[in-house]
Scaffold this motif. Sequence first.
Motif, PDB file in Angstrom:
ATOM      1  N   SER A 191       0.584  -0.972   0.028  1.00  0.00           N
ATOM      2  CA  SER A 191      -0.533   0.093  -0.057  1.00  0.00           C
ATOM      3  C   SER A 191       0.689   1.628  -0.202  1.00  0.00           C
ATOM      4  N   SER A 192       1.874   1.482   0.464  1.00  0.00           N
ATOM      5  CA  SER A 192       3.160   2.535   0.492  1.00  0.00           C
ATOM      6  C   SER A 192       3.835   2.833  -0.321  1.00  0.00           C
TER       7      SER A 192
ATOM      8  N   PRO B  63       1.356   4.545  -4.319  1.00  0.00           N
ATOM      9  CA  PRO B  63       1.747   5.978  -4.748  1.00  0.00           C
ATOM     10  C   PRO B  63       3.235   5.566  -5.214  1.00  0.00           C
TER      11      PRO B  63
ATOM     12  N   SER C 144      -2.984  -2.054  -7.348  1.00  0.00           N
ATOM     13  CA  SER C 144      -4.402  -1.831  -6.667  1.00  0.00           C
ATOM     14  C   SER C 144      -5.151  -2.603  -7.177  1.00  0.00           C
TER      15      SER C 144
ATOM     16  N   VAL D 107      -7.893   5.152  -3.146  1.00  0.00           N
ATOM     17  CA  VAL D 107      -6.245   5.390  -1.855  1.00  0.00           C
ATOM     18  C   VAL D 107      -5.754   4.755  -3.289  1.00  0.00           C
ATOM     19  N   ASN D 108      -5.904   3.787  -3.954  1.00  0.00           N
ATOM     20  CA  ASN D 108      -4.769   3.634  -4.164  1.00  0.00           C
ATOM     21  C   ASN D 108      -5.164   4.059  -5.823  1.00  0.00           C
TER      22      ASN D 108
ATOM     23  N   ARG E 131      -9.345  10.097  -0.005  1.00  0.00           N
ATOM     24  CA  ARG E 131      -7.968   9.409  -0.707  1.00  0.00           C
ATOM     25  C   ARG E 131      -6.654  10.282   0.953  1.00  0.00           C
ATOM     26  N   ARG E 132      -7.023  11.483   0.700  1.00  0.00           N
ATOM     27  CA  ARG E 132      -6.459  11.273   1.977  1.00  0.00           C
ATOM     28  C   ARG E 132      -5.887  10.955   3.036  1.00  0.00           C
TER      29      ARG E 132
ATOM     30  N   LYS F 205      -4.759   7.309   2.808  1.00  0.00           N
ATOM     31  CA  LYS F 205      -3.454   6.914   2.725  1.00  0.00           C
ATOM     32  C   LYS F 205      -2.818   7.234   3.652  1.00  0.00           C
ATOM     33  N   ASN F 206      -3.132   8.219   4.677  1.00  0.00           N
ATOM     34  CA  ASN F 206      -2.697   8.421   6.514  1.00  0.00           C
ATOM     35  C   ASN F 206      -2.697   7.436   7.368  1.00  0.00           C
TER      36      ASN F 206
ATOM     37  N   LEU G  46      -3.350   4.010   5.816  1.00  0.00           N
ATOM     38  CA  LEU G  46      -2.633   3.743   5.604  1.00  0.00           C
ATOM     39  C   LEU G  46      -0.550   4.197   6.497  1.00  0.00           C
ATOM     40  N   ALA G  47      -0.207   4.791   6.787  1.00  0.00           N
ATOM     41  CA  ALA G  47       1.136   5.666   6.112  1.00  0.00           C
ATOM     42  C   ALA G  47       0.753   5.340   8.023  1.00  0.00           C
TER      43      ALA G  47
END
Length: 627
Positions: free
Chosen positions: A370-371, A374, A386, A483-484, A511-512, A515-516, A518-519
Motif C-alpha cells: 500500500s505504501s 503511490p 491496486s 486511495v490506491n 484519499r487523504r 493514505k494517512n 495506511l501511513a
Amino acid sequence: MQIAKKYFTEGLIQLTILLSLIGVRVDIDSYLSGYYTPLAEINLGPSSAYTQTPFHSLRDTLDGFSVHPKCPELDHFFASRRLLEEVRTLGAPRFHTQLNAWLVQQGSGPSTSTDSDTGAGLESPEDEGRGEHLPGTAHEANPEAERGPRGAGACLFPEEQEEVKVKEEEEPVPLSHLAHSSSLEQEGLLEGVTPLPNPGVHHPFLSATDIDWSNLLSVSDIDDLDSLVPEHLPDLDSDISSAISQDVSLHDAMVTNAGAYLSGGSESGTGTRPPRTLLRLESTGSSFSDASPGLALGLAALPFASVSGNLIPQSTLGSCLDEAVFDQINQLGLDGLDTMDNQLLSCLGCIDPQVLEDLDSDSGLSLESSSASPVSPGSSEMSSSSSSCWDVECGATGYSSEADSVPAKGLVDRPAPWPPADLSESVWHDHSYSSPALLTKASLKEEPLSDEDEGSLLEERELSRDELRARALCIPFSAMQIVNMPVEEFMEVLDSHGFSSDQVTLLRDIRRRGKNKLAAQNCRKRKLDAITGLQEEVDRLRAQRDRLLRDKHLTAKTMGAVGQQIKQLTRDVLARLRDDAGQPLSPERFTLQCGANGRVAVQPIRRPAVATSAGRKTTKRKKEKKQ
DNA sequence: CCAACATGTCATAGC
DNA sequence: CTGCTATGACATGTT
C-alpha cells in the motif's frame, strides 16, 4: 554442494565418472560406494535453491564449469541431461535402494577381480578401473567389463533385495567388480546421485573413447525407445527389484547390441538373454517416463544405451540428445502436470479463477504494497498494485467480475460513467481495507457463499465513515480505489466525472485519510519494530554488561591473589637476606624491585619525611592486618 | 468500570 | 504549490 564440488574437482574421479557417462567402463562404483552418502544427500535432498536455479545457470555453473572447453554440444548435452536428472531426482525417492542393490549385483557378479579393497578403489579408482578399460572401446576393451554386469544382471530377485543390500553394506565391493559395471547403469545410477561430473576432464580421453561415443549413440534407437514406451506400460512396476533388473539388463542390451561377447563365458548369461534384455531396456524407459520417473534410472543412459553401428558426428549429437533429453523432460513435466492439474482442479474447481489469482497477491492492504503503490504512479504499476486490492474486494463479495474486477485503469479509460445504482453493490461492498486480516479472511471465506450470504455479510459488514459519506454522495468508487489509484488517475477521475465540489472534497478527504491511515499503520509498525529492536539491543547490552562485570570481578579476584603471592614471595626472599649486621631484612623497610631486564633488586622503602609516627603506626597496623 | 490496546483521524513537518 | 509520507496527538472502539 561443497562436498560435491570437492569430490568432482578431484580430476581422476571426474575422469572416471565422465568416462562412465560416455559409455566407457570404468570404476565408478567404487567411487560411489565410498561417497554415496554425501552424493546422495546432494541430489536426493534438492534444495529449493538448487531446483529453482535457472536453467542457464544450471547448465553453466552447476558443476562448477562454465562451458565445455572443447565441445559445446557435449557441454550442452551434459547440461541438458543434468536438467533431466534434476527433474528425475525430484521424483526418485527410492534411488538408494536401487543403487545399493545394483552395487551388490556388481559385487556378486562373475567378473574376475583382483582388487578387493574398496578403499583402494576410492583412493585411486582410475588405477585399476580405468587402467583396464580405457585402452579399448566398449566393445572390445575388456570382456570382463561386459561379462560382469551381464552375469549379474538378472540374478537379483525381489526377495533377495534386502539381503543383498545388507550384504553390500557390510562387504566392500571388489573393485574390479565395480570397475566392470555397466557404464549405462553407472550413468543412470550416478546421475541419480550426483549432479553430473566434470565435462572438462573428459576431453583428454575422448580420443580413446570417441569411437564408443559414436557407436553407442544412435538417434534411431532413441526414437525406438520412445516409440516403445507406450507398448510396455503394463511392464511398469514400482517394484524395486523389477527396476533393478531392468537397469542391469539395460547394460545387457547394450552389450548384446554391441555384438561382442554375446556368447562369451558369462556364467549367468544365457542365450535367451538378448531378447529379454531388450524388452527390459524398453520397459525401463517406459517405467521412467510414465509410472515412476525416479525408478527409471536406465533412461538416464538412454542416449548411450542405444547401441548401433551408426556413426554420428558430435555436432549433431548434441542437438539430437538435447531433443531427446528435453522430450523426456517434457514428458515428465506433462505427466506430472496432468496429475497435478487434475488434483488441483478437483480441489479448486469451485473457486473462481479470479480468487485464485488473488490468493497469490498479498492481502492488498499490506503496508509495503500500500505504501509502495503511490510511489509508483505509473498506470501499469497502478494496475498491478491496486488491482490486487480491488480484486480482493471483488473476491470478498463475489460480485460479478464485470464491475468488480475493473481495475482503476479500466475505470478511467472507460468513457461511459458508471451508474451509481449499478455500482452501488459492486463498489460499496467491503471497504474495510484498513484491516488486511479482515480482508484476507473475507476474501477467502466469502467466495463460495451464495447471494443471500453475501447480502447478510454486506449488512453485517460495517462501512467506514468515508464509505458511508461516499455512498451518500453517490461516488462510484470504493475507498480502496480512491486511495490506491495514482494521482494522475485520481485527477482524471475528478475531472472527467463531473463531480460536485462536495464530492471532490470528499474524494480528496477519502484519499487523504486512506493514505494517512495506511501511513499510520506503517508508522506504528515501524515503531513497534523499532521498539522490538531496541528491546533486543537492550537485552543484548545487558547480557554484555553482566558478562563484563563477571569478568571484572574475576580479574580483580585474580589480581588480589597474585598480589598476595607477590607479597608472600617478597617476605620469603627478604627473610633469607641479611643486612650488614647479619639480621634478616625487614619487609617493612625493604622491598624487591623487578627491573626491566629481569633483575630483582632489593630497595629500601622510601617513606615520606613528613610522615608522622602515628601515621606510620596506623599504616603498619593496616598492613599487618592485611597480611 | 477501568486499563491496555488497536485503529482511525487530524495536524504538521519535511521531502 | 501540490501531493505524499511520517509521526505525534487525540478520539474511539475493543478486549
